[in-house]
Scaffold this motif. Structure first.
Motif, PDB file in Angstrom:
ATOM      1  N   ASN A 302       0.852  -1.183   0.000  1.00 40.04           N
ATOM      2  CA  ASN A 302       0.000   0.000   0.000  1.00 40.04           C
ATOM      3  C   ASN A 302       0.891   1.237   0.000  1.00 40.04           C
ATOM      4  N   THR A 303       0.318   2.379  -0.189  1.00 43.43           N
ATOM      5  CA  THR A 303       1.092   3.614  -0.146  1.00 43.43           C
ATOM      6  C   THR A 303       0.414   4.595   0.803  1.00 43.43           C
ATOM      7  N   VAL A 304       1.218   5.261   1.603  1.00 41.67           N
ATOM      8  CA  VAL A 304       0.709   6.209   2.589  1.00 41.67           C
ATOM      9  C   VAL A 304       0.324   7.503   1.885  1.00 41.67           C
ATOM     10  N   PRO A 305      -0.811   8.112   2.230  1.00 43.36           N
ATOM     11  CA  PRO A 305      -1.161   9.414   1.631  1.00 43.36           C
ATOM     12  C   PRO A 305      -0.034  10.424   1.796  1.00 43.36           C
ATOM     13  N   ARG A 306       0.212  11.222   0.771  1.00 49.36           N
ATOM     14  CA  ARG A 306       1.369  12.129   0.762  1.00 49.36           C
ATOM     15  C   ARG A 306       1.353  13.111   1.923  1.00 49.36           C
ATOM     16  N   LEU A 307       0.171  13.639   2.249  1.00 51.14           N
ATOM     17  CA  LEU A 307       0.100  14.603   3.343  1.00 51.14           C
ATOM     18  C   LEU A 307       0.517  13.955   4.654  1.00 51.14           C
ATOM     19  N   TYR A 308       0.062  12.713   4.899  1.00 57.84           N
ATOM     20  CA  TYR A 308       0.473  11.990   6.100  1.00 57.84           C
ATOM     21  C   TYR A 308       1.979  11.757   6.104  1.00 57.84           C
ATOM     22  N   LEU A 314       6.518  15.068  12.232  1.00 61.73           N
ATOM     23  CA  LEU A 314       6.398  15.695  13.549  1.00 61.73           C
ATOM     24  C   LEU A 314       6.356  14.636  14.642  1.00 61.73           C
ATOM     25  N   LEU A 315       5.799  13.472  14.313  1.00 62.36           N
ATOM     26  CA  LEU A 315       5.773  12.358  15.266  1.00 62.36           C
ATOM     27  C   LEU A 315       7.080  11.585  15.244  1.00 62.36           C
ATOM     28  N   TRP A 316       7.600  11.299  14.052  1.00 65.41           N
ATOM     29  CA  TRP A 316       8.828  10.485  13.968  1.00 65.41           C
ATOM     30  C   TRP A 316      10.004  11.215  14.621  1.00 65.41           C
ATOM     31  N   LEU A 317      10.017  12.531  14.579  1.00 63.36           N
ATOM     32  CA  LEU A 317      11.106  13.298  15.195  1.00 63.36           C
ATOM     33  C   LEU A 317      10.773  13.729  16.626  1.00 63.36           C
ATOM     34  N   PHE A 318       9.602  13.352  17.124  1.00 59.97           N
ATOM     35  CA  PHE A 318       9.221  13.692  18.493  1.00 59.97           C
ATOM     36  C   PHE A 318      10.223  13.060  19.470  1.00 59.97           C
ATOM     37  N   PRO A 319      10.611  13.773  20.547  1.00 64.74           N
ATOM     38  CA  PRO A 319      10.097  15.055  21.025  1.00 64.74           C
ATOM     39  C   PRO A 319      10.791  16.274  20.408  1.00 64.74           C
ATOM     40  N   GLN A 362       6.055   4.701   1.987  1.00 65.73           N
ATOM     41  CA  GLN A 362       5.828   4.177   3.330  1.00 65.73           C
ATOM     42  C   GLN A 362       6.465   5.158   4.307  1.00 65.73           C
ATOM     43  N   GLU A 363       5.966   5.171   5.537  1.00 67.34           N
ATOM     44  CA  GLU A 363       6.451   6.178   6.482  1.00 67.34           C
ATOM     45  C   GLU A 363       7.953   6.077   6.751  1.00 67.34           C
ATOM     46  N   TYR A 364       8.466   4.859   6.823  1.00 66.01           N
ATOM     47  CA  TYR A 364       9.874   4.676   7.174  1.00 66.01           C
ATOM     48  C   TYR A 364      10.820   4.929   6.004  1.00 66.01           C
ATOM     49  N   TYR A 365      10.293   5.167   4.807  1.00 63.54           N
ATOM     50  CA  TYR A 365      11.168   5.393   3.659  1.00 63.54           C
ATOM     51  C   TYR A 365      12.046   6.638   3.843  1.00 63.54           C
ATOM     52  N   SER A 366      11.610   7.581   4.662  1.00 64.16           N
ATOM     53  CA  SER A 366      12.395   8.806   4.846  1.00 64.16           C
ATOM     54  C   SER A 366      13.484   8.664   5.893  1.00 64.16           C
ATOM     55  N   MET A 367      13.663   7.476   6.467  1.00 62.45           N
ATOM     56  CA  MET A 367      14.686   7.291   7.495  1.00 62.45           C
ATOM     57  C   MET A 367      16.081   7.726   7.050  1.00 62.45           C
ATOM     58  N   PRO A 368      16.472   7.568   5.775  1.00 55.78           N
ATOM     59  CA  PRO A 368      17.812   8.018   5.373  1.00 55.78           C
ATOM     60  C   PRO A 368      18.078   9.502   5.594  1.00 55.78           C
ATOM     61  N   CYS A 369      17.044  10.324   5.809  1.00 54.03           N
ATOM     62  CA  CYS A 369      17.313  11.742   6.064  1.00 54.03           C
ATOM     63  C   CYS A 369      17.097  12.130   7.525  1.00 54.03           C
ATOM     64  N   TYR A 370      16.892  11.159   8.415  1.00 56.59           N
ATOM     65  CA  TYR A 370      16.768  11.473   9.845  1.00 56.59           C
ATOM     66  C   TYR A 370      18.031  12.146  10.379  1.00 56.59           C
TER      67      TYR A 370
END
Length: 630
Positions: A302-308, A314-319, A362-370
Motif C-alpha cells: 500500500n502507499t501512505v497518503p502524501r500529506l500523512y 512531527l511524530l517520527w522526530l518527536f520530542p 511508506q512512512e519509514y522510507y524517509s529514514m535516510p534523512c533522519y
C-alpha cells in the motif's frame, strides 16, 4: 574562531566545563566523552530490546530472519529463498549480517536483531561525530542525542528492515563528500574512497536508492554552491577510482545472482501471473522502475497518503520536532563549514522527501534523512534562541498533558479484568493498517487493562519530562527529555510484549513443537503466519497462497510445488497422515464447509488465530485438543 582552531576561548585557555563543551573542536578526550554519552543513550534504547525483546512478529520481521537462516543452512549466500522458493526482491547484505550473527550466537530471534541494533547505535554515533566536526561539540552532542531518542528511529527498528543500515551509509556518504571537498582536510583522497565504499555497501543494502540519494543530494548541493562544474571538485572526488571501488564491492553479487537466475536480459515493462523474467528484470525493472511508477506486479504493498507522509515527521522526530521552527533562524549560507553542512542537510531532506512524494510511499522510507534533521536540530539547539526556549515550554506542556492522561487511564483500568490475551479486547480496523501505528485504532478501554504496566511506566516517563523542563536550563531540559524518552521506549517495549499474541504466532509455534510430527499448512499467504515457520523451522504448504511476495518466484524453473487449493486441502486433510493447519479464527466456517467438523481438531488458540490437526492427539487435555464443533 574557526572550526579547526585550537582549544581556546577568547585567546585564553578554556577553564570551565561549559567553555570546553561549547568549543567547536578541542581535545579528543572530551569529544570521546560526548560520543560515549550518545552511545550510552542509544544503547539504553536498542540493546535492551535485544536482551529482552518481544518475539518476531508475523510479516516482514520473521520473513527476514528466516531468509537469513535459510542462507546459513543451505550455504547459498547469493539467492534468497523462502520455503524453497526464490525470493528476489531485496539486496542481500541485511541477510548476510543476520546469518553471521546466527553463526556467532546461534539461531535465535534476539540474534537476528543484533545487526540492526548495533547499526542504529552506530548511526547515532556517526551523526554526533558529523555534528561535532561541522558545528562544534555542543551541537554535535545534541544531534546524536536527538537521533538516539526520537520516536521514528526506535519504531522503525522494531522490525528487521535494512533502512537504518541504509541511513548509516547515506550519512557516511554525505559527511565523506563534505570532507573530501574541504580545503583544510588533510586526507581528502581517503574520504573520497569512504564515499565510494558507502555507495557500494548501500547497493548491497537497498539497491539503487542507496546511490541515488547521496549522488542527487550532492549534485544539488554542488550546483547551489557553484562547484558542480569545477574541475577541482571532480579532481578531489576521484570519480573513476570511486566507481572502481563501488563495482568491486557491489558487482560480484549482482553478477552471480543474474547468472544463477536466468534469463539474463529482459527489458519488458509488463508482467502478469505466470510470467518469469529472471533476477535481473525483477530486481531492477520491477522492483526499482515499476515500483517507482506504482506499476509493480504483484502489487503487494500500500502507499501512505502524501500529506500523512510529510506531517508524520512531527511524530517520527518527536520530542525534538518541537524545535523545528528554530531551524528557520539558522544561516544556510555556504561561507563556512557550518553553513555548508546546513545547506547540504536541507538538500538532503528535500530530495528524499520529494522523491517519495512522487513515488510509492511508506512512512519509514524517509529514514535516510533522519540524520540530516538531527544535524539541523542539534545546530539550532546549540544556539539556545527564543524559539528553543519556546519549544521546551511546549514540550513540557505536552509531557504534562500526556502524563495526566496516562495516569487517568491507568486508574480507570486498575481493577478491570484481563482474561486471556489482549486480542479478545481489541477491535479490527484493517483499513488503518497502511499506517505503521494503524493498530492503535484497535484499542478499546477494556484492552488497556492488559497494558497497565506500560501505561504506568509511560505516565511516569512523561511526568519526569514535565517536571524536568520547568525552569530548567536548555542543556538540562534536553537531557531530561532524552531520559524521558528512554523510559518511554521501555514502556513501549513492554506494550509490544503484551501485543505479542496478536502480532506474532509464536504461541502456536510452541504448541506445534509439543505436538506429534506432521506436515504444516498455512492458510493464505506466507507472510500472515511467518513467525510460525521461524520458530518451528519447517517447510510448509500454502493454502491459496500463491500471491504477493512469493508469486513471482513460484514460477521460476524448478520451484517447489508448495501451493494447494481448497480441493487439494480437503483431499490431504482426509488422509490418514497427520496434517496441521494455521489459520485465523474468522476462517473456521470456511473449513467446516470443506471437511467435517469432527476432523478439525483444535490444538491451540492465540491472538485470534488457531492451529488444528486432522488426527486426535493422544494424551492431550480438553483445553488444547477439541473439535471445531465445540
Amino acid at each position: 574562531m574557526g572550526n579547526n582552531a585550537p582549544f581556546h576561548v577568547d585567546g585564553k585557555m578554556a577553564n570551565s566545563v561549559d567553555q570546553r563543551f561549547d568549543a567547536p573542536t578541542g581535545s579528543p578526550g572530551t569529544s570521546r566523552y560526548l560520543y560515549l554519552i550518545v552511545v550510552l543513550f542509544a544503547a539504553a534504547v536498542y540493546l535492551a530490546c535485544i536482551v529482552s525483546p518481544p518475539s518476531l512478529v508475523d510479516d516482514v520481521d520473521a520473513v527476514q530472519a528466516q531468509i537469513a537462516r535459510n542462507m546459513l543452512v543451505s550455504g547459498d549466500w547469493v539467492t534468497a529463498r523462502l520455503d524453497g522458493i526464490v525470493y528476489l526482491e531485496k539486496a542481500p547484505l541485511v541477510y548476510w549480517a543476520m546469518a553471521m550473527s546466527y553463526k556467532l550466537f546461534g539461531v535465535h530471534d534476539w540474534a537476528s536483531r543484533i545487526p540492526i541494533a548495533f547499526c542504529a547505535i552506530g548511526l547515532c554515533w556517526l551523526t554526533a561525530a558529523f555534528g561535532v566536526w561541522a558545528f562544534g561539540r555542543r551541537a554535535g552532542f545534541y544531534a546524536g542525542l536527538c537521533l538516539a531518542t526520537c520516536v521514528g528511529l526506535f519504531l522503525f527498528t522494531r522490525v528487521l528492515i535494512p533502512d537504518v543500515m541504509l541511513a548509516f551509509t547515506v550519512t557516511l556518504a554525505m559527511w565523506a563528500m563534505l570532507r573530501t571537498l574541504e580545503e583544510e582536510e588533510p586526507h581528502p583522497r581517503l574520504w573520497a574512497f569512504a564515499l565510494a565504499a558507502s555507495l557500494g555497501v548501500g547497493l548491497l543494502l537497498k539497491s539503487l536508492v542507496a546511490v541515488l540519494f547521496p549522488l542527487a543530494t550532492g549534485a544539488i548541493f554542488l550546483l547551489g554552491t557553484r562547484q558542480l562544474f569545477s574541475a577541482r571538485t571532480w579532481k578531489r572526488l576521484h570519480p573513476f577510482s570511486g566507481l572502481a571501488i563501488v563495482l568491486l564491492i557491489a558487482a560480484p553479487w549482482h553478477i552471480l545472482a543474474t547468472l544463477r537466475n536466468p534469463p539474463y536480459f529482459d527489458f519488458t515493462l509488463h508482467s502478469a501471473p505466470g510470467q518469469y523474467h529472471g533476477f535481473l528484470w525483477f530486481f531492477f525493472m520491477n522492483e526499482q522502475v515499476l515500483r517507482f511508477l506504482n506499476l509493480r506486479y504483484p502489487r503487494d504493498y500500500n502507499t501512505v497518503p502524501r500529506l500523512y507522509f510529510w506531517l508524520l515527521h512531527l511524530l517520527w522526530l518527536f520530542p525534538w520536532s518541537a524545535y523545528l521552527p528554530a531551524i528557520a533562524k539558522l544561516s544556510f549560507k555556504p561561507v563556512d563549514r557550518a553553513g555548508r553542512t546546513r545547506l547540504l542537510a536541507l538538500c538532503w531532506i528535500g530530495f528524499v522527501l520529494m522523491f517519495f512524494t512522487f513515488s510509492t510511499t511508506q512512512e519509514y522510507y524517509s529514514m535516510p534523512c533522519y540524520s540530516a534533521f538531527a544535524l539541523l536540530l542539534g545546530s539550532a539547539m546549540a544556539e539556545d534562541t527564543i524559539w528553543i526556549r519556546r519549544g521546551t515550554r511546549v514540550l513540557g506542556a505536552v509531557a504534562g498533558t500526556v502524563a495526566l492522561a496516562a495516569f487517568v487511564l491507568f486508574f480507570l483500568v486498575l481493577h478491570a479484568p484481563a482474561p486471556g490475551d489482549i486480542s479478545a479486547a481489541l477491535t479490527r480496523h484493517p483499513s488503518a493498517y497502511t499506517l505503521t501505528l494503524g493498530h492503535i485504532e484497535d484499542l478499546t478501554l477494556s484492552s488497556l487493562a492488559y497494558l497497565r504496566r506500560p501505561l504506568f511506566l509511560a505516565a511516569f516517563a512523561f511526568l519526569i519530562g514535565a517536571l524536568g523542563t520547568i525552569r530548567a536550563t536548555s542543556q538540562r531540559a534536553f537531557l531530561t527529555i532524552a531520559v524521558m524518552m528512554v523510559i518511554f521506549f521501555q514502556a513501549a517495549r513492554l506494550a509490544l510484549v503484551v501485543f505479542e499474541p496478536y502480532l506474532s504466532s509464536r504461541p502456536l509455534a510452541e504448541a506445534l513443537l509439543r505436538s506429534p510430527a506432521g506436515e504444516l499448512i498455512l492458510d493464505r499467504q506466507y507472510y500472515t503466519y511467518s513467525s510460525v515457520v521461524f520458530y518451528t523451522d519447517r517447510g510448509v504448504l500454502l493454502l491459496n497462497g500463491r500471491r504477493n511476495n512469493l508469486e513471482y518466484g513460484s514460477y521460476a524453473p524448478g520451484a517447489p510445488d508448495a501451493f494447494i487449493d481448497d480441493a487439494q486441502f480437503a483431499h490431504l486433510w482426509l488422509k490418514p497422515e497427520r496434517y496441521y493447519l494455521v489459520a485465523s479464527e474468522s476462517a473456521l466456517p470456511r473449513f467446516k464447509n470443506l471437511v467435517a467438523s469432527t476432523k478439525l481438531i483444535i490444538v491451540a488458540r492465540s491472538g485470534g488465530k488457531f492451529v488444528m490437526t486432522n488426527q486426535p492427539i493422544a494424551g492431550s487435555g480438553k483445553s488444547t485438543n477439541t473439535s471445531a464443533q465445540d
